[in-house]
Motif scaffolding. Structure first.
Motif, short mmCIF file in Angstrom:
data_model
loop_
_atom_site.label_atom_id
_atom_site.label_comp_id
_atom_site.label_asym_id
_atom_site.label_seq_id
_atom_site.Cartn_x
_atom_site.Cartn_y
_atom_site.Cartn_z
N VAL A 136 -1.71 4.88 5.60
CA VAL A 136 -1.73 3.20 5.72
C VAL A 136 -1.54 2.92 7.20
O VAL A 136 -0.81 3.36 8.03
CB VAL A 136 -0.62 2.82 4.94
CG1 VAL A 136 -0.61 1.18 4.99
CG2 VAL A 136 -0.74 3.07 3.55
N SER A 196 1.08 4.08 -2.84
CA SER A 196 0.60 5.55 -2.32
C SER A 196 0.57 6.41 -3.46
O SER A 196 -0.33 7.40 -3.43
CB SER A 196 0.97 5.93 -1.22
OG SER A 196 2.58 6.01 -1.34
N ALA A 252 0.87 -1.40 0.26
CA ALA A 252 0.03 0.11 0.02
C ALA A 252 0.90 1.31 -0.09
O ALA A 252 0.74 2.20 -0.55
CB ALA A 252 -0.99 -0.16 1.38
#
Length: 338
Positions: free
Chosen positions: A77, A69, A65
């Protein structure tokens, strides 16, 4: 001898001190589902058992993640561990994310990422044991209501962060990691309705979180004998109404001679075998509640032996975690397609 064993067990049912809160005489508050919102993806991570790699997979998803981003314009996150007994999975996630963060900063000529990684442990005991025992032995009871209320508060803090509420674009991702296996005990407390005169009551992990209706990432058992515990755990989740978006195996062990390519020789990779068995089981059962397909059931290579760091392992499997991350994001978006 049996009398001595029964006495020893009885001593561990109640706290070591004489302090004991009154038994609950009220009904538990109703637990409502967590609202699913397009801008905040939440996944609850379960495992078939202790030590199948839940924290390893959680860290991989956090790293994926973070790596995605900039393309997704993520603002945060998040990793939440509601119950921790001994050690610190939060520290594990932060340590391996920071290593990845430093590498990406160096690769981008020193430019800092425009998102934050937030890790939080809600309740912690020092004893490395099941939460229902650690909470008794340390005389630190935590009820189901307290766990759920604290988790709700943490998730709400993410949702209320700045501009998240003003956009339907995904801006935040949260991984919530359970403790132990699917039916491992939660923390015990005299305020739980299952409390009896001889012991504080507790719920299983699956029962504790079921009312929240958070989609699941499940970590199967990639070792010999892992098929049964994996299928039993999935059945326990399905029977409680969970939606499982992905299953991840980590290759647990290899049997035979890896260099023997002759007929009947060679190695047996139990993780890959367990992965194929699950795919076949789902196809044979034709389960309507299963949203799993071939792409959402994956097997990752075995971890290096201790004390070899996991940096290279994560780097070598970055593409797999990124594909899993993208699949989970798409499944989350599908919730809001009219």
């Amino acid at each position: 001898m049996m009398a001595l064993i029964r006495t020893a067990v009885a001593k561990h049912l109640l706290p070591r001190t004489n302090t004991f809160r009154a038994l609950s005489t009220t009904s538990p508050r109703p637990v409502h589902p967590i609202p699913l919102l397009p801008y905040h993806r939440i996944h609850l991570l379960f495992g078939a058992n202790t030590d199948v790699g839940k924290s390893v997979v959680s860290t991989g998803l956090v790293r994926a993640a973070a790596a995605a981003s900039s393309q997704q314009q993520l603002k945060s996150v998040n990793y939440i561990k509601p119950l921790q007994c001994g050690g610190s999975d939060e520290s594990f996630v932060l340590r391996h994310h920071r290593d990845d963060d430093e590498k990406r900063t160096n690769d981008s000529n020193g430019e800092q990422p425009n998102f934050g990684i937030n890790c939080e442990t809600l309740f912690r005991w020092e004893t490395p044991a099941s939460p229902h025992l650690a909470s008794r032995w340390e005389n630190m009871p935590v009820s189901d209501d307290e766990v759920i209320s604290s988790l709700r508060s943490s998730l709400k803090n993410v949702k209320d962060d700045g501009e998240l509420n003003r956009s339907d674009d995904m801006r935040s991702i949260t991984i919530v990691e359970s403790a132990g296996g699917v039916l491992s005990p939660s923390s015990s407390s005299p305020l739980n309705t299952s409390t009896a005169e001889s012991h504080w009551g507790w719920s299983t992990q699956a029962d504790l979180y079921a009312p929240l209706e958070i989609p699941v990432v499940f970590v199967g058992d990639g070792k010999l004998g892992g098929i049964s515990v994996t299928l039993a755990s999935l059945e326990a989740l399905w029977s409680r109404g969970y939606r499982i978006d992905a299953v991840v195996f980590i290759e647990g062990e290899v049997s035979g001679n890896e260099n023997d390519d002759s007929d009947g020789g060679g190695s047996i990779q139990f993780g890959k075998g367990n992965t194929e068995a699950l795919r076949e089981y789902i196809a044979m059962q034709q389960r309507k509640e299963s949203m799993l397909d071939g792409d959402s059931i994956i097997c990752l290579p075995s971890l290096p032996p201790m004390p070899i760091p996991l940096d290279d392992w994560y780097e070598n499997n970055q593409d797999e975690f990124l594909k899993l991350h993208q699949s989970l994001c798409q499944r989350w978006r599908d919730n809001f397609v009219e």
